[in-house]
Write a protein that holds these residues in place. Structure first.
Motif, mmCIF file in Angstrom:
data_model
loop_
_atom_site.group_PDB
_atom_site.id
_atom_site.type_symbol
_atom_site.label_atom_id
_atom_site.label_comp_id
_atom_site.label_asym_id
_atom_site.label_seq_id
_atom_site.Cartn_x
_atom_site.Cartn_y
_atom_site.Cartn_z
ATOM 1 N N ARG A 126 0.839 -1.206 0.000
ATOM 2 C CA ARG A 126 0.000 0.000 0.000
ATOM 3 C C ARG A 126 0.870 1.251 0.000
ATOM 4 N NH1 ARG A 126 -1.810 3.700 3.465
ATOM 5 N NH2 ARG A 126 -3.910 4.518 3.225
ATOM 6 N N ASN A 127 1.846 1.288 0.898
ATOM 7 C CA ASN A 127 2.730 2.451 0.984
ATOM 8 C C ASN A 127 3.509 2.651 -0.315
ATOM 9 O OD1 ASN A 127 1.836 2.738 3.605
ATOM 10 N ND2 ASN A 127 3.668 1.841 4.518
ATOM 11 N N ALA A 128 4.004 1.570 -0.893
ATOM 12 C CA ALA A 128 4.763 1.662 -2.144
ATOM 13 C C ALA A 128 3.868 2.132 -3.286
ATOM 14 C CB ALA A 128 5.384 0.309 -2.487
ATOM 15 N N ALA A 129 2.660 1.597 -3.369
ATOM 16 C CA ALA A 129 1.732 1.997 -4.439
ATOM 17 C C ALA A 129 1.405 3.483 -4.355
ATOM 18 C CB ALA A 129 0.448 1.165 -4.370
ATOM 19 N N LEU A 130 1.124 3.959 -3.162
ATOM 20 C CA LEU A 130 0.802 5.386 -2.992
ATOM 21 C C LEU A 130 2.003 6.261 -3.331
ATOM 22 C CD1 LEU A 130 -1.334 5.199 0.290
ATOM 23 C CD2 LEU A 130 -2.159 5.552 -2.062
ATOM 24 N N ALA A 131 3.194 5.840 -2.910
ATOM 25 C CA ALA A 131 4.404 6.623 -3.202
ATOM 26 C C ALA A 131 4.691 6.649 -4.702
ATOM 27 C CB ALA A 131 5.597 6.042 -2.439
ATOM 28 N N LEU A 132 4.530 5.514 -5.383
ATOM 29 C CA LEU A 132 4.766 5.475 -6.828
ATOM 30 C C LEU A 132 3.708 6.296 -7.576
ATOM 31 C CD1 LEU A 132 5.862 1.769 -7.319
ATOM 32 C CD2 LEU A 132 7.287 3.817 -7.548
ATOM 33 N N ARG A 133 2.490 6.298 -7.092
ATOM 34 C CA ARG A 133 1.451 7.134 -7.699
ATOM 35 C C ARG A 133 1.818 8.611 -7.590
ATOM 36 N NH1 ARG A 133 -3.985 4.027 -5.464
ATOM 37 N NH2 ARG A 133 -3.948 2.316 -7.009
ATOM 38 N N GLU A 134 2.420 8.984 -6.468
ATOM 39 C CA GLU A 134 2.876 10.376 -6.320
ATOM 40 C C GLU A 134 3.948 10.720 -7.340
ATOM 41 O OE1 GLU A 134 3.956 11.549 -2.362
ATOM 42 O OE2 GLU A 134 2.129 10.687 -1.511
ATOM 43 N N LEU A 135 4.685 9.724 -7.799
ATOM 44 C CA LEU A 135 5.714 9.928 -8.824
ATOM 45 C C LEU A 135 5.144 9.841 -10.235
ATOM 46 C CD1 LEU A 135 8.615 7.819 -7.255
ATOM 47 C CD2 LEU A 135 8.366 10.319 -7.249
ATOM 48 N N GLY A 136 3.822 9.624 -10.345
ATOM 49 C CA GLY A 136 3.169 9.596 -11.649
ATOM 50 C C GLY A 136 2.885 8.225 -12.216
ATOM 51 N N ALA A 137 3.198 7.178 -11.489
ATOM 52 C CA ALA A 137 2.952 5.815 -11.982
ATOM 53 C C ALA A 137 1.482 5.456 -11.821
ATOM 54 C CB ALA A 137 3.807 4.812 -11.217
ATOM 55 N N ASP A 138 1.017 4.590 -12.700
ATOM 56 C CA ASP A 138 -0.323 4.016 -12.587
ATOM 57 C C ASP A 138 -0.142 2.628 -11.974
ATOM 58 O OD1 ASP A 138 -2.979 3.376 -12.754
ATOM 59 O OD2 ASP A 138 -3.025 3.231 -14.942
ATOM 60 N N VAL A 139 -0.505 2.477 -10.702
ATOM 61 C CA VAL A 139 -0.318 1.222 -9.982
ATOM 62 C C VAL A 139 -1.693 0.688 -9.618
ATOM 63 C CG1 VAL A 139 0.718 0.097 -7.979
ATOM 64 C CG2 VAL A 139 1.864 2.061 -9.028
ATOM 65 N N ARG A 140 -2.057 -0.460 -10.231
ATOM 66 C CA ARG A 140 -3.375 -1.047 -9.987
ATOM 67 C C ARG A 140 -3.313 -2.502 -9.553
ATOM 68 N NH1 ARG A 140 -5.116 -0.986 -15.235
ATOM 69 N NH2 ARG A 140 -3.293 0.139 -15.889
ATOM 70 N N THR A 141 -2.123 -3.127 -9.683
ATOM 71 C CA THR A 141 -2.019 -4.564 -9.416
ATOM 72 C C THR A 141 -0.720 -4.880 -8.690
ATOM 73 O OG1 THR A 141 -3.208 -4.990 -11.477
ATOM 74 C CG2 THR A 141 -2.058 -6.859 -10.500
ATOM 75 N N VAL A 142 -0.807 -5.817 -7.763
ATOM 76 C CA VAL A 142 0.375 -6.425 -7.175
ATOM 77 C C VAL A 142 0.270 -7.927 -7.427
ATOM 78 C CG1 VAL A 142 -0.661 -6.600 -4.867
ATOM 79 C CG2 VAL A 142 1.815 -6.765 -5.111
ATOM 80 N N VAL A 143 1.378 -8.512 -7.866
ATOM 81 C CA VAL A 143 1.463 -9.954 -8.044
ATOM 82 C C VAL A 143 2.418 -10.451 -6.967
ATOM 83 C CG1 VAL A 143 2.117 -11.832 -9.583
ATOM 84 C CG2 VAL A 143 1.025 -9.784 -10.524
ATOM 85 N N CYS A 144 1.931 -11.374 -6.145
ATOM 86 C CA CYS A 144 2.759 -11.868 -5.046
ATOM 87 C C CYS A 144 2.940 -13.376 -5.147
ATOM 88 C CB CYS A 144 2.181 -11.475 -3.696
ATOM 89 S SG CYS A 144 0.640 -12.286 -3.258
ATOM 90 N N ALA A 145 4.001 -13.847 -4.522
ATOM 91 C CA ALA A 145 4.256 -15.284 -4.490
ATOM 92 C C ALA A 145 3.256 -15.966 -3.565
ATOM 93 C CB ALA A 145 5.686 -15.556 -4.034
ATOM 94 N N ILE A 146 3.068 -15.386 -2.366
ATOM 95 C CA ILE A 146 2.192 -16.008 -1.367
ATOM 96 C C ILE A 146 1.310 -14.944 -0.720
ATOM 97 C CG2 ILE A 146 2.090 -17.355 0.769
ATOM 98 C CD1 ILE A 146 5.013 -18.294 0.030
ATOM 99 N N ASP A 147 0.010 -15.161 -0.770
ATOM 100 C CA ASP A 147 -0.939 -14.280 -0.087
ATOM 101 C C ASP A 147 -1.369 -14.978 1.201
ATOM 102 O OD1 ASP A 147 -2.952 -12.634 0.808
ATOM 103 O OD2 ASP A 147 -4.067 -12.626 -1.077
ATOM 104 N N ARG A 148 -0.908 -14.425 2.330
ATOM 105 C CA ARG A 148 -1.242 -14.999 3.639
ATOM 106 C C ARG A 148 -2.352 -14.211 4.330
ATOM 107 N NH1 ARG A 148 4.298 -15.908 6.889
ATOM 108 N NH2 ARG A 148 3.657 -13.859 7.542
ATOM 109 N N SER A 149 -2.927 -13.248 3.643
ATOM 110 C CA SER A 149 -3.914 -12.383 4.301
ATOM 111 C C SER A 149 -5.202 -13.136 4.614
ATOM 112 C CB SER A 149 -4.213 -11.158 3.441
ATOM 113 O OG SER A 149 -4.793 -11.527 2.219
ATOM 114 N N GLU A 150 -5.792 -12.775 5.721
ATOM 115 C CA GLU A 150 -7.089 -13.305 6.124
ATOM 116 C C GLU A 150 -8.162 -12.402 5.518
ATOM 117 O OE1 GLU A 150 -7.600 -16.091 7.828
ATOM 118 O OE2 GLU A 150 -5.449 -16.461 8.063
#
Length: 177
Positions: A126-150
């Motif tokens: 989340r922090n990285a996506a928001l920071a990259l958006r501030e730099l002008g990037a379009d960030v809509r997806t993260v691809v991860c190896a393992i999703d451990r979220s509940e």
């Protein structure tokens, strides 16, 4: 789950799940620990994870953003497999030299897909996506190896970032059965 993913889950679990006495970030003591860096430093497992990530990349991806520290080797391997340029995203900008948050090419106006090893709450992504958006990037997806979220734990939906994962905690747990 198809046979290849089942085998990958089993292999990652057998390499990364350690038994012993471990102090967790919370200060609690655990008899079992999942050391994610063990699959990221194993060339065969790293390649297999990266190969499984490639079909999960959105077709409009122009750059891969590997998050410090675990996402960097995976993003490098995915970059090598796809020919897409990689960007290495720090947790905080450097305080010296270029003082950059993201090392590599400029991101302004580009579709950047973030690459992460393990997501539990999605806070770092989340922090990285928001920071990259501030730099002008379009960030809509993260691809991860393992999703451990509940359910309800992943913070990324709230900022419009979709999580695509190769494996989940449930898949790893099932691989041990």
């Amino acid at each position: 789950m198809d046979a290849q993913l089942s085998e990958l889950a089993r292999d990652i679990d057998s390499v990364c799940r350690l038994s012993g006495e471990f102090t967790l970030r919370s200060g609690l003591i655990a008899s079992e620990y999942f050391d994610k860096y063990r699959f990221e430093t194993d060339p065969d497992l790293l390649r297999r994870v990266a190969e499984a990530m490639v079909p999960l990349l959105p077709s409009d991806t122009e750059m891969l953003g590997g998050l410090e520290l675990g996402g960097v080797p995976i993003a490098t391997m995915v970059s090598s497999l796809t020919g897409l340029p990689a960007l290495f995203v720090r947790k905080e900008p450097k305080v010296y030299g270029t003082r950059k948050l993201a090392e590599g090419h400029e991101v302004d106006g580009l579709d950047v897909t973030l690459i992460e090893d393990v997501i539990t709450t999605g806070g770092a992504v989340r922090n990285a996506a928001l920071a990259l958006r501030e730099l002008g990037a379009d960030v809509r997806t993260v691809v991860c190896a393992i999703d451990r979220s509940e359910p309800g734990q992943n913070l990324l939906d709230s900022i419009g970032v979709t999580t695509r994962s190769v494996l989940t905690k449930r898949m790893l747990d099932a691989s041990r059965a």
